[in-house]
Design a protein around this motif. Structure first.
Motif, PDB file in Angstrom:
ATOM      1  N   GLY A 316     -29.238  -3.967-118.206  1.00 26.48           N
ATOM      2  CA  GLY A 316     -29.670  -2.590-118.348  1.00 26.48           C
ATOM      3  C   GLY A 316     -30.871  -2.309-117.472  1.00 26.48           C
ATOM      4  O   GLY A 316     -31.765  -3.150-117.326  1.00 26.48           O
ATOM      5  N   GLY A 317     -30.901  -1.122-116.887  1.00 30.50           N
ATOM      6  CA  GLY A 317     -31.992  -0.755-116.007  1.00 30.50           C
ATOM      7  C   GLY A 317     -31.815  -1.229-114.578  1.00 30.50           C
ATOM      8  O   GLY A 317     -32.586  -0.862-113.698  1.00 30.50           O
ATOM      9  N   LEU A 318     -30.826  -2.060-114.343  1.00 29.97           N
ATOM     10  CA  LEU A 318     -30.517  -2.532-112.988  1.00 29.97           C
ATOM     11  C   LEU A 318     -29.108  -2.134-112.585  1.00 29.97           C
ATOM     12  O   LEU A 318     -28.907  -1.434-111.593  1.00 29.97           O
ATOM     13  CB  LEU A 318     -30.678  -4.057-112.894  1.00 29.97           C
ATOM     14  CG  LEU A 318     -30.278  -4.686-111.553  1.00 29.97           C
ATOM     15  CD1 LEU A 318     -31.245  -4.257-110.455  1.00 29.97           C
ATOM     16  CD2 LEU A 318     -30.220  -6.216-111.657  1.00 29.97           C
ATOM     17  N   CYS A 319     -28.130  -2.577-113.390  1.00 26.76           N
ATOM     18  CA  CYS A 319     -26.722  -2.379-113.033  1.00 26.76           C
ATOM     19  C   CYS A 319     -26.198  -0.996-113.419  1.00 26.76           C
ATOM     20  O   CYS A 319     -25.134  -0.594-112.932  1.00 26.76           O
ATOM     21  CB  CYS A 319     -25.863  -3.450-113.703  1.00 26.76           C
ATOM     22  SG  CYS A 319     -26.323  -5.142-113.260  1.00 26.76           S
ATOM     23  N   ASP A 320     -26.905  -0.284-114.308  1.00 25.64           N
ATOM     24  CA  ASP A 320     -26.398   0.984-114.824  1.00 25.64           C
ATOM     25  C   ASP A 320     -27.144   2.197-114.295  1.00 25.64           C
ATOM     26  O   ASP A 320     -27.098   3.272-114.895  1.00 25.64           O
ATOM     27  CB  ASP A 320     -26.433   0.981-116.362  1.00 25.64           C
ATOM     28  CG  ASP A 320     -27.829   0.698-116.910  1.00 25.64           C
ATOM     29  OD1 ASP A 320     -28.735   0.455-116.114  1.00 25.64           O
ATOM     30  OD2 ASP A 320     -27.989   0.714-118.150  1.00 25.64           O
ATOM     31  N   VAL A 321     -27.855   2.035-113.177  1.00 28.70           N
ATOM     32  CA  VAL A 321     -28.596   3.157-112.604  1.00 28.70           C
ATOM     33  C   VAL A 321     -28.314   3.255-111.105  1.00 28.70           C
ATOM     34  O   VAL A 321     -27.899   2.290-110.462  1.00 28.70           O
ATOM     35  CB  VAL A 321     -30.122   2.993-112.824  1.00 28.70           C
ATOM     36  CG1 VAL A 321     -30.457   3.048-114.301  1.00 28.70           C
ATOM     37  CG2 VAL A 321     -30.635   1.706-112.193  1.00 28.70           C
ATOM     38  N   GLY A 322     -28.552   4.440-110.568  1.00 24.32           N
ATOM     39  CA  GLY A 322     -28.431   4.629-109.122  1.00 24.32           C
ATOM     40  C   GLY A 322     -26.993   4.707-108.649  1.00 24.32           C
ATOM     41  O   GLY A 322     -26.066   5.003-109.405  1.00 24.32           O
ATOM     42  N   ASP A 323     -26.822   4.413-107.367  1.00 22.52           N
ATOM     43  CA  ASP A 323     -25.498   4.449-106.746  1.00 22.52           C
ATOM     44  C   ASP A 323     -24.795   3.104-106.895  1.00 22.52           C
ATOM     45  O   ASP A 323     -25.406   2.098-107.264  1.00 22.52           O
ATOM     46  CB  ASP A 323     -25.635   4.786-105.261  1.00 22.52           C
ATOM     47  CG  ASP A 323     -26.214   6.168-105.025  1.00 22.52           C
ATOM     48  OD1 ASP A 323     -25.957   7.062-105.855  1.00 22.52           O
ATOM     49  OD2 ASP A 323     -26.932   6.350-104.012  1.00 22.52           O
ATOM     50  N   ALA A 324     -23.512   3.092-106.601  1.00 24.20           N
ATOM     51  CA  ALA A 324     -22.750   1.844-106.632  1.00 24.20           C
ATOM     52  C   ALA A 324     -23.326   0.866-105.615  1.00 24.20           C
ATOM     53  O   ALA A 324     -23.750   1.268-104.525  1.00 24.20           O
ATOM     54  CB  ALA A 324     -21.285   2.110-106.322  1.00 24.20           C
ATOM     55  N   PRO A 325     -23.368  -0.423-105.942  1.00 27.92           N
ATOM     56  CA  PRO A 325     -23.933  -1.418-105.017  1.00 27.92           C
ATOM     57  C   PRO A 325     -23.164  -1.474-103.702  1.00 27.92           C
ATOM     58  O   PRO A 325     -21.944  -1.284-103.667  1.00 27.92           O
ATOM     59  CB  PRO A 325     -23.790  -2.740-105.779  1.00 27.92           C
ATOM     60  CG  PRO A 325     -23.577  -2.365-107.201  1.00 27.92           C
ATOM     61  CD  PRO A 325     -22.900  -1.039-107.194  1.00 27.92           C
ATOM     62  N   GLU A 326     -23.878  -1.752-102.626  1.00 26.95           N
ATOM     63  CA  GLU A 326     -23.256  -1.977-101.326  1.00 26.95           C
ATOM     64  C   GLU A 326     -22.732  -3.414-101.263  1.00 26.95           C
ATOM     65  O   GLU A 326     -23.176  -4.292-101.991  1.00 26.95           O
ATOM     66  CB  GLU A 326     -24.275  -1.753-100.210  1.00 26.95           C
ATOM     67  CG  GLU A 326     -24.808  -0.330-100.126  1.00 26.95           C
ATOM     68  CD  GLU A 326     -23.759   0.658 -99.662  1.00 26.95           C
ATOM     69  OE1 GLU A 326     -22.884   0.261 -98.850  1.00 26.95           O
ATOM     70  OE2 GLU A 326     -23.797   1.816-100.115  1.00 26.95           O
ATOM     71  N   MET A 327     -21.805  -3.640-100.347  1.00 24.76           N
ATOM     72  CA  MET A 327     -21.315  -4.994-100.128  1.00 24.76           C
ATOM     73  C   MET A 327     -22.429  -5.863 -99.556  1.00 24.76           C
ATOM     74  O   MET A 327     -23.128  -5.464 -98.622  1.00 24.76           O
ATOM     75  CB  MET A 327     -20.126  -4.994 -99.168  1.00 24.76           C
ATOM     76  CG  MET A 327     -18.879  -4.340 -99.713  1.00 24.76           C
ATOM     77  SD  MET A 327     -17.988  -5.378-100.891  1.00 24.76           S
ATOM     78  CE  MET A 327     -17.042  -6.409 -99.785  1.00 24.76           C
ATOM     79  N   VAL A 328     -22.612  -7.045-100.141  1.00 22.87           N
ATOM     80  CA  VAL A 328     -23.554  -8.024 -99.612  1.00 22.87           C
ATOM     81  C   VAL A 328     -22.775  -8.947 -98.685  1.00 22.87           C
ATOM     82  O   VAL A 328     -21.894  -9.697 -99.136  1.00 22.87           O
ATOM     83  CB  VAL A 328     -24.220  -8.836-100.744  1.00 22.87           C
ATOM     84  CG1 VAL A 328     -25.155  -9.893-100.160  1.00 22.87           C
ATOM     85  CG2 VAL A 328     -24.980  -7.908-101.683  1.00 22.87           C
TER      86      VAL A 328
END
Length: 356
Positions: A316-328
């Motif tokens: 929580g607070g990392l994976c559930d906020v902002g935009d979808a993660p970019e490819m690493v």
């Protein structure tokens, strides 16, 4: 197969198709939603790229977008699909005029598709032979007699016994496995450089599935064709593919070689798909593992990582906020779109590759 910047204009010489930032949208009551959202893929010449994911992840919409088969009110909203033919200049498929000869020649000529349900791909009121003959004469300047001879030879090549007799039969007179072989024959008869196989074994029983998979692989190798193979089954991927792209609602969330993705999956979704296969991280008699929940509707994709509501590693607070993660991007293994790659333990047990 890595997602690189769209600014890279010159691909490797072994590239035949390069998709960059593809976006395909459909209207809904909540507004326009992207069924394919910023997808980038590379198909190598003579190789098989598998696109994997549950129903609703955007696999078929991606393949239909390549052939410009998206019908209104759906639309391809952006991106680039560069085709690098063996002979001739490369071009962006999305820039071909809608009713042009170039687009007409591309479909079924340079790029062909095998559909998952042969009864929808074949006309019930024409013989299978006449349907293949028509496909040949649309793309090649040959007589009807020559096209018929080519059809019979192609039916033999896909393993249909008594091809001289079967050529005059109708789809309802053939078994499901035979109909699928006819669809494969129709797709391959004009010797396309790229073959798209959209869940080609879904409607068949297990023994016939194995035969069709083996046939596609044999024909691909014999003709050095490049194949995009759409499936929800990672067990199938181990049999037929060289490289894999895993999709989750509209996005590619992991990509790499078959060995990297199946032996050392990085994304929690890929791990979940592998753990749901029989015999993977499963004791004798133990129930199959399942990913909790279901694929979200395109109108209700959560913020942040779209998989976080089903992910055992989400924070929580990392994976559930902002935009979808970019490819690493990775130099050692697959690329993955996950914010917690460094915190996820190594996959416990590699998937066993099954043979056809």
């Amino acid at each position: 197969m890595s997602s690189h910047s769209a600014a890279i204009e010159t691909p490797a010489s072994d590239t035949i198709l390069r998709i960059r930032n593809l976006r395909t949208c459909f209207p809904s009551e909540e507004g326009e939603v992207p069924a394919v959202n910023d997808v980038s893929l590379t198909l190598k010449r003579g190789k098989v790229l598998a696109i994997v994911g549950e129903s609703g992840c955007g696999k078929s919409v991606t393949s239909n977008s390549i052939l410009r088969l998206i019908r209104p009110p759906g639309r391809i909203a952006g991106g680039e699909i560069m085709y690098y033919p063996s002979h001739g200049e490369p071009f962006d498929v999305l820039k071909l005029p809608e009713k042009s000869d170039e687009l007409y020649d591309l479909r079924g000529g340079a790029i062909s598709m095998i559909f998952q349900e042969p009864m929808t791909a074949l006309s019930p009121v024409h013989s299978v032979g006449n349907q293949i003959i028509e496909a040949i004469r649309l793309h090649q300047q040959v007589s009807k007699r020559e096209a018929r001879e080519m059809t019979i030879e192609m039916l033999r090549e896909v393993g249909i016994p008594g091809a001289e007799r079967r050529v005059d039969q109708y789809p309802h007179e053939l078994s499901g496995g035979m109909r699928q072989r006819v669809v494969i024959a129709m797709a391959l008869v004009c010797r396309p450089e790229i073959l798209i196989a959209d869940e080609p074994t879904t409607a068949l029983d297990v023994s016939i599935q194995a035969q069709i998979l083996k046939l596609i692989k044999q024909l691909q190798e014999a003709r050095n064709a490049s194949v995009i193979f759409i499936t929800h089954d990672l067990g199938v991927v181990a049999q037929v593919a060289d490289e894999v792209a895993v999709m989750y609602p509209g996005r590619v969330i992991e990509s790499g070689s078959v060995r990297d993705v199946l032996k050392r999956p990085k994304h929690p979704y890929t791990r979940g798909l592998l753990n749901s296969l029989p015999g993977v991280n499963q004791a004798p008699g133990e129930r199959l593992s399942a990913i909790r929940g279901s694929v979200p509707a395109l109108t209700a994709i959560p913020k942040g990582c779209p998989f976080h509501t089903r992910c055992e590693f989400a924070l929580g607070g990392l994976c559930d906020v902002g935009d979808a993660p970019e490819m690493v991007l990775s130099d050692t293994g697959s690329d993955a779109a996950c914010l917690r790659l460094d915190a996820i333990p190594a996959f416990a047990q590699p998937v066993k590759e099954r043979t056809v």
